[in-house]
Design a protein around this motif. Structure first.
Motif, short mmCIF file in Angstrom:
data_model
loop_
_atom_site.label_atom_id
_atom_site.label_comp_id
_atom_site.label_asym_id
_atom_site.label_seq_id
_atom_site.Cartn_x
_atom_site.Cartn_y
_atom_site.Cartn_z
N GLY A 81 0.82 -1.20 0.00
CA GLY A 81 0.00 0.00 0.00
C GLY A 81 0.85 1.26 0.00
O GLY A 81 0.55 2.23 -0.70
N SER A 99 -7.88 -6.41 -8.42
CA SER A 99 -8.54 -7.68 -8.09
C SER A 99 -10.01 -7.45 -7.76
O SER A 99 -10.40 -6.38 -7.29
N SER A 122 -11.13 -11.65 -2.66
CA SER A 122 -9.92 -11.03 -2.11
C SER A 122 -10.18 -9.63 -1.58
O SER A 122 -9.49 -9.17 -0.67
N VAL A 123 -11.18 -8.94 -2.15
CA VAL A 123 -11.51 -7.60 -1.66
C VAL A 123 -12.04 -7.69 -0.23
O VAL A 123 -11.70 -6.89 0.63
N ALA A 168 -9.07 -8.61 2.10
CA ALA A 168 -8.20 -7.47 2.40
C ALA A 168 -8.82 -6.58 3.47
O ALA A 168 -8.10 -6.00 4.30
N GLY A 169 -10.15 -6.48 3.48
CA GLY A 169 -10.81 -5.66 4.48
C GLY A 169 -11.03 -6.36 5.80
O GLY A 169 -11.41 -5.72 6.79
N ASN A 176 -8.41 -11.63 -11.12
CA ASN A 176 -7.27 -10.73 -10.96
C ASN A 176 -6.82 -10.22 -12.33
O ASN A 176 -6.85 -10.98 -13.32
N ASP A 224 -10.28 -3.67 -6.04
CA ASP A 224 -9.11 -3.43 -5.20
C ASP A 224 -7.95 -3.11 -6.14
O ASP A 224 -7.45 -3.99 -6.85
N GLY A 248 -4.44 -2.36 -3.42
CA GLY A 248 -4.74 -2.18 -2.00
C GLY A 248 -5.72 -1.07 -1.69
O GLY A 248 -6.11 -0.92 -0.54
N GLU A 249 -6.15 -0.31 -2.71
CA GLU A 249 -7.14 0.75 -2.49
C GLU A 249 -8.47 0.34 -3.11
O GLU A 249 -8.54 0.01 -4.29
N VAL A 250 -9.53 0.35 -2.29
CA VAL A 250 -10.86 -0.05 -2.78
C VAL A 250 -11.69 1.21 -2.94
O VAL A 250 -12.32 1.68 -1.99
N ARG A 251 -11.67 1.77 -4.16
CA ARG A 251 -12.38 3.03 -4.38
C ARG A 251 -13.16 3.06 -5.69
O ARG A 251 -13.84 4.03 -5.98
#
Length: 312
Positions: free
Chosen positions: A83, A150, A154-155, A158-159, A207, A281, A284-287
């Protein structure tokens, strides 16, 4: 952002003791413990950093990176997890600054993709013995990424994964967390359009890679971070057991198929739709959400790599 020096000229400036700034995320798994060694090892290799920034509050990371770049370094050395390096990539992209990466994360996917040693002393030695290379970046929507986009289970992993578990187990924390998430996860249908051809699949995990590694394991034995292509692949299918078995096989053996023989879709640009719409994702950023278009940006990032790195 302005004209870039030739790679050979930039390499020569750095190796002759050019200006170096250092940013280390001391909240990362290894950052706090190894931070005191960074300056010592840099000086041991002949570098005298003009500024060193420990990042205690991750919310200050982006502002700290900008402050470091304002000092005009030839080499910006960044240590932290994927990240942290993802944020650094966005700041250094298209600038006449080389990014030097330190392996201070849990999976170190970006470090592995560049062929940089996973020990701190070895990684810093690359700054003296290696070379400057221009590598490709991926773009998802309007967000640049170095390693991976991704979609799917996996999302959620990661959270959900606990920081203490990552500190204790390292990269093994991710597949173990997936065991708790997967029973309640529903498969999704993905529609991927590449070079005018539409691919449809049912899966729990999709992915799209620019880099060579995911979760610390290689995506394919002949994949490259600098070949001008993105590589899309699913893990398992719509069946939870198949995803679990395939993930465990990869985690325990590290064996991945060749791009020529594996279940891969490759291209410079991909358009992805999913049913239902899913969060993305991006390193590493889920936006972002699907639908989404992803593409490559050739030579979008200048990095310091080992001398034997194949720079196309």
């Amino acid at each position: 952002m302005g004209e870039l020096r030739s790679k050979a000229e930039h390499t020569g400036v750095i190796q002759a003791g050019g200006k170096v700034c250092v940013v280390v995320n001391t909240r990362s798994r290894r950052g706090r413990r190894r931070y005191p060694e960074v300056a010592r090892l840099l000086r041991q290799e002949g570098f005298e950093p003009i500024r060193i920034f420990p990042v205690v509050d991750p919310r200050r990371l982006r502002a700290t990176l900008e402050e470091a770049l304002e000092a005009g370094p030839d080499l910006l050395v960044v240590g932290g997890g994927d990240g942290t390096l993802s944020a650094a990539v966005k700041h250094v992209a298209h600038r006449d600054v080389a990014l030097g990466v330190l392996p201070l994360g849990t999976t170190n996917n970006f470090v592995r993709s560049l062929g940089i040693p996973l020990d701190l002393a070895g990684a810093i030695r690359v700054f003296r013995t290696g070379k400057v290379a221009d590598i490709d970046l991926g773009v998802a929507g309007d967000r640049e990424f170095a390693n991976l986009a991704s979609f799917g289970v996996s999302v959620e992993v990661a959270g959900t994964v606990r920081h203490w578990l990552k500190r204790l187990l390292g990269r093994a924390a991710y597949p173990l967390t997936a065991l708790t998430v997967l029973p309640g996860h529903r498969p999704f249908r993905a529609f991927l359009t590449v070079d005018g051809r539409r691919h449809e699949l049912l899966t729990h995990q999709l992915n799209i890679a620019n880099g060579r590694f995911h979760g610390g394991w290689q995506v394919a034995k002949d994949i490259s971070i600098d070949n001008g292509r993105l590589v899309a692949y699913q893990l398992g299918s719509g069946k939870r057991l198949r995803l679990l078995v395939e993930t465990l096989v990869r985690a325990t053996t590290g064996r991945w198929r060749s791009l020529a023989g594996g279940p891969f879709v490759m291209g410079r640009e991909m358009h992805l739709e999913t049913d239902p719409p899913l969060a993305a994702d991006i390193d590493g950023e889920v936006r972002l959400m699907t639908p989404i278009t992803l593409r490559t940006v050739p030579n979008g990032l200048r990095v310091m790599v080992p001398a034997d790195f194949v720079d196309s």
